[in-house]
Design a protein around this motif. Structure first.
Motif, PDB file in Angstrom:
ATOM      1  N   GLU A  55      30.191  32.699  49.156  1.00  0.00           N
ATOM      2  CA  GLU A  55      30.535  33.789  47.998  1.00  0.00           C
ATOM      3  C   GLU A  55      30.617  32.995  46.686  1.00  0.00           C
ATOM      4  O   GLU A  55      30.885  33.339  45.462  1.00  0.00           O
ATOM      5  CB  GLU A  55      31.857  34.476  48.061  1.00  0.00           C
ATOM      6  CG  GLU A  55      31.338  35.873  49.190  1.00  0.00           C
ATOM      7  CD  GLU A  55      32.015  35.560  50.340  1.00  0.00           C
ATOM      8  OE1 GLU A  55      32.339  34.651  50.668  1.00  0.00           O
ATOM      9  OE2 GLU A  55      32.072  36.739  51.134  1.00  0.00           O
ATOM     10  N   THR A  83      26.435  43.019  45.864  1.00  0.00           N
ATOM     11  CA  THR A  83      26.984  41.779  45.355  1.00  0.00           C
ATOM     12  C   THR A  83      28.101  41.457  46.519  1.00  0.00           C
ATOM     13  O   THR A  83      28.937  42.178  46.766  1.00  0.00           O
ATOM     14  CB  THR A  83      27.087  41.809  43.977  1.00  0.00           C
ATOM     15  OG1 THR A  83      27.756  40.676  43.581  1.00  0.00           O
ATOM     16  CG2 THR A  83      28.131  43.294  43.576  1.00  0.00           C
ATOM     17  N   GLY A 129      31.536  38.783  46.488  1.00  0.00           N
ATOM     18  CA  GLY A 129      32.432  37.964  45.715  1.00  0.00           C
ATOM     19  C   GLY A 129      32.432  38.529  44.121  1.00  0.00           C
ATOM     20  O   GLY A 129      32.084  39.502  43.978  1.00  0.00           O
ATOM     21  N   ASP A 130      32.661  37.818  43.356  1.00  0.00           N
ATOM     22  CA  ASP A 130      32.522  38.304  42.033  1.00  0.00           C
ATOM     23  C   ASP A 130      31.258  38.086  41.193  1.00  0.00           C
ATOM     24  O   ASP A 130      31.242  37.267  40.374  1.00  0.00           O
ATOM     25  CB  ASP A 130      33.783  37.247  40.975  1.00  0.00           C
ATOM     26  CG  ASP A 130      35.213  37.430  41.807  1.00  0.00           C
ATOM     27  OD1 ASP A 130      35.575  38.694  42.211  1.00  0.00           O
ATOM     28  OD2 ASP A 130      35.720  36.368  42.088  1.00  0.00           O
ATOM     29  N   ASP A 131      30.524  38.703  41.714  1.00  0.00           N
ATOM     30  CA  ASP A 131      29.026  38.779  41.301  1.00  0.00           C
ATOM     31  C   ASP A 131      28.427  37.324  41.422  1.00  0.00           C
ATOM     32  O   ASP A 131      27.252  37.031  40.567  1.00  0.00           O
ATOM     33  CB  ASP A 131      28.908  39.087  39.715  1.00  0.00           C
ATOM     34  CG  ASP A 131      29.514  40.926  39.597  1.00  0.00           C
ATOM     35  OD1 ASP A 131      29.444  41.415  40.806  1.00  0.00           O
ATOM     36  OD2 ASP A 131      29.411  41.324  38.682  1.00  0.00           O
ATOM     37  N   ARG A 183      29.256  46.595  46.357  1.00  0.00           N
ATOM     38  CA  ARG A 183      29.993  45.527  46.126  1.00  0.00           C
ATOM     39  C   ARG A 183      31.001  45.113  47.387  1.00  0.00           C
ATOM     40  O   ARG A 183      31.772  46.214  47.926  1.00  0.00           O
ATOM     41  CB  ARG A 183      31.150  45.869  44.864  1.00  0.00           C
ATOM     42  CG  ARG A 183      30.221  46.325  43.637  1.00  0.00           C
ATOM     43  CD  ARG A 183      31.043  46.117  42.294  1.00  0.00           C
ATOM     44  NE  ARG A 183      30.050  45.970  41.410  1.00  0.00           N
ATOM     45  CZ  ARG A 183      29.745  45.244  40.709  1.00  0.00           C
ATOM     46  NH1 ARG A 183      30.040  43.822  41.162  1.00  0.00           N
ATOM     47  NH2 ARG A 183      28.801  45.150  39.670  1.00  0.00           N
ATOM     48  N   ALA A 220      33.938  42.700  48.568  1.00  0.00           N
ATOM     49  CA  ALA A 220      35.134  41.685  48.306  1.00  0.00           C
ATOM     50  C   ALA A 220      34.974  40.277  48.755  1.00  0.00           C
ATOM     51  O   ALA A 220      34.384  40.107  49.885  1.00  0.00           O
ATOM     52  CB  ALA A 220      36.417  42.085  48.493  1.00  0.00           C
TER      53      ALA A 220
END
Ligand SMILES: Cc1cc2nc3c(=O)[nH]c(=O)nc-3n(C[C@H](O)[C@H](O)[C@H](O)COP(=O)(O)OP(=O)(O)OC[C@H]3O[C@@H](n4cnc5c(N)ncnc54)[C@H](O)[C@@H]3O)c2cc1C
Length: 378
Positions: free
Chosen positions: A173, A319, A321-323, A368, A370
């Motif tokens: 990620e 997606t 992780g954080d994109d 999404r 995490a």
């Protein structure tokens, strides 16, 4: 300014077009495939793919497909290689349904009565009483030729590094991929467009929501095929209960014959050899549909695979992780035609720009997951 570095996994139509869009936006791109680039193993690597707009009863999909058609013409013009043949497309349906479909298509559609159908296409025995809607501007993309043109364009770009023959085994990620046999490739963002292999690389929570389909297709080459099939459009729906479809010969390709009834859910990808039973299923069906059908002119049969969302059957973008990681997890069996729109949307996201809308809900509103927990978040 240091350019963004994007790692793209997969050199099917989506991965190649994402790579092109990212390069055009100023990124450095590392394009990886377990096979060649373009990949002959990709679902996209076939002779023909139909690009047509009409999705009966679905105004959103029809509108998106009309834009996708235009985008394919743009891609073709930019690459300077001819691969989109405007053979037209025809959808057979009960006469009572024609006005609603014409309303969806606007100026792009034409009605054909039952009489006009049999007069124009005497080789095809449409089910009795059916009329049709024609899309004269639609057509057939020579898929393998388009993929080669895209790969050649990328090959010539100094901002691109190609990694053929490298299988990715894990996605981190934090925007890195790990190769089978060792080695890591890191970027600012990772895009995974691994087609029907996607489940191997995805969180279980996402992979478990996808269904793998296997479809058999016949290649048919009656002699003399060119004269016999001249002027025949792609027919995504012949109007039979089996969901039969037909792609005409374009640039010396054979006729392709298949049906929704020859598409089945399977547990895993194995070979591409069409089992006798499915070959015979299609032969029996087209024997009654094509006048003078000659089983000896069936010169081949192949099976292809695709993933689709188990609920709704469409494509899936997610997606992690954080994109930092974008994964085109499932194609829904129809995304070759939408590929330029989908790729542009994914490339925008990877570049950290506001994504241009596709009109496809599952792409415009991705799922999404995490980081670390790999669980879906709201
Ligand atoms: C029989 C059939 C007919 C179809 N007809 C149409 C049609 O007429 N119109 C239409 O719009 N769509 C059609 N589709 C669907 C369309 O072909 C697909 O939606 C599209 O090609 C998917 O492209 P993709 O780039 O997502 O995946 P693919 O083309 O499958 O590419 C995935 C790539 O990822 C690579 N890869 C996978 N795993 C790894 C890994 N771990 N490491 C490195 N590389 C990896 C693979 O080698 C491959 O090159 C059809 C599909 C089938 C099966």
């Amino acid at each position: 300014m240091i350019p963004v570095r994007i790692v793209v996994v997969g050199s099917g139509v989506i991965g190649l077009l994402v790579a092109v869009e990212c390069v055009r936006a100023g990124a450095q791109v590392d394009l990886v495939d377990q096979a060649g680039i373009p990949s002959r193993r990709a679902t996209s690597h076939d002779r023909q793919r139909v690009i047509r707009a009409l999705h009966r009863g679905d105004a959103t999909l029809t509108r998106a497909a009309l834009r996708a058609h235009q985008s394919w013409l743009d891609v073709e013009r930019r690459l300077g290689t001819r691969f989109y043949h405007r053979a037209g497309a025809l959808t057979a349906m009960p006469a009572a349904d024609v006005p609603a479909s014409l309303a969806l298509l606007g100026a792009s559609g034409r009605a054909l009565s039952s009489g006009e159908l049999s007069a124009r296409y005497p080789r095809i025995r449409f089910p009795a009483g059916l009329a049709a809607v024609a899309e004269p501007a639609a057509g057939v993309v020579l898929a393998d030729r388009a993929l080669t043109a895209l790969a050649c364009w990328l090959h010539d770009q100094p901002a691109v590094r190609l990694y053929p023959g490298r299988r990715v085994v894990t996605i981190d990620e934090a925007a890195a991929v790990r190769f089978a046999g060792g080695g890591v490739l890191a970027g600012d963002r990772v895009v995974v467009a691994a087609g029907p292999w996607s489940r191997d690389l995805l969180p279980a929570a996402l992979g478990g929501d996808l269904t793998l389909y296997r479809q058999s297709v016949l290649s048919y080459a009656p002699v003399p095929s060119r004269e016999t099939w001249a002027g025949t459009p792609a027919i995504p729906a012949l109007g039979t209960g089996h969901g039969a479809w037909l792609i005409p010969p374009v640039a010396n390709t054979p006729v392709r014959l298949s049906a929704a009834s020859a598409c089945r859910a399977v547990a895993e990808m194995t070979d591409r050899v069409t089992p006798d039973r499915w070959r015979q299923h299609l032969i029996d069906h087209f024997r009654s549909l094509l006048a003078g059908f000659d089983p000896a002119a069936v010169i081949g049969a192949t099976d292809g695979y695709y993933l689709a969302a188990t609920v709704g059957g469409g494509p899936v973008l997610a997606t992690l992780g954080d994109d930092a990681v974008w994964t085109y997890a499932a194609c829904g069996g129809m995304s070759f035609k939408f590929a330029p729109l989908i790729a542009r949307n994914i490339a925008d996201r990877a570049m950290g720009r506001p994504p241009r809308r596709t009109g496809l809900d599952s792409i415009d509103r991705p799922r999404r997951f995490a980081a670390a927990r790999r669980e879906e978040v709201a």
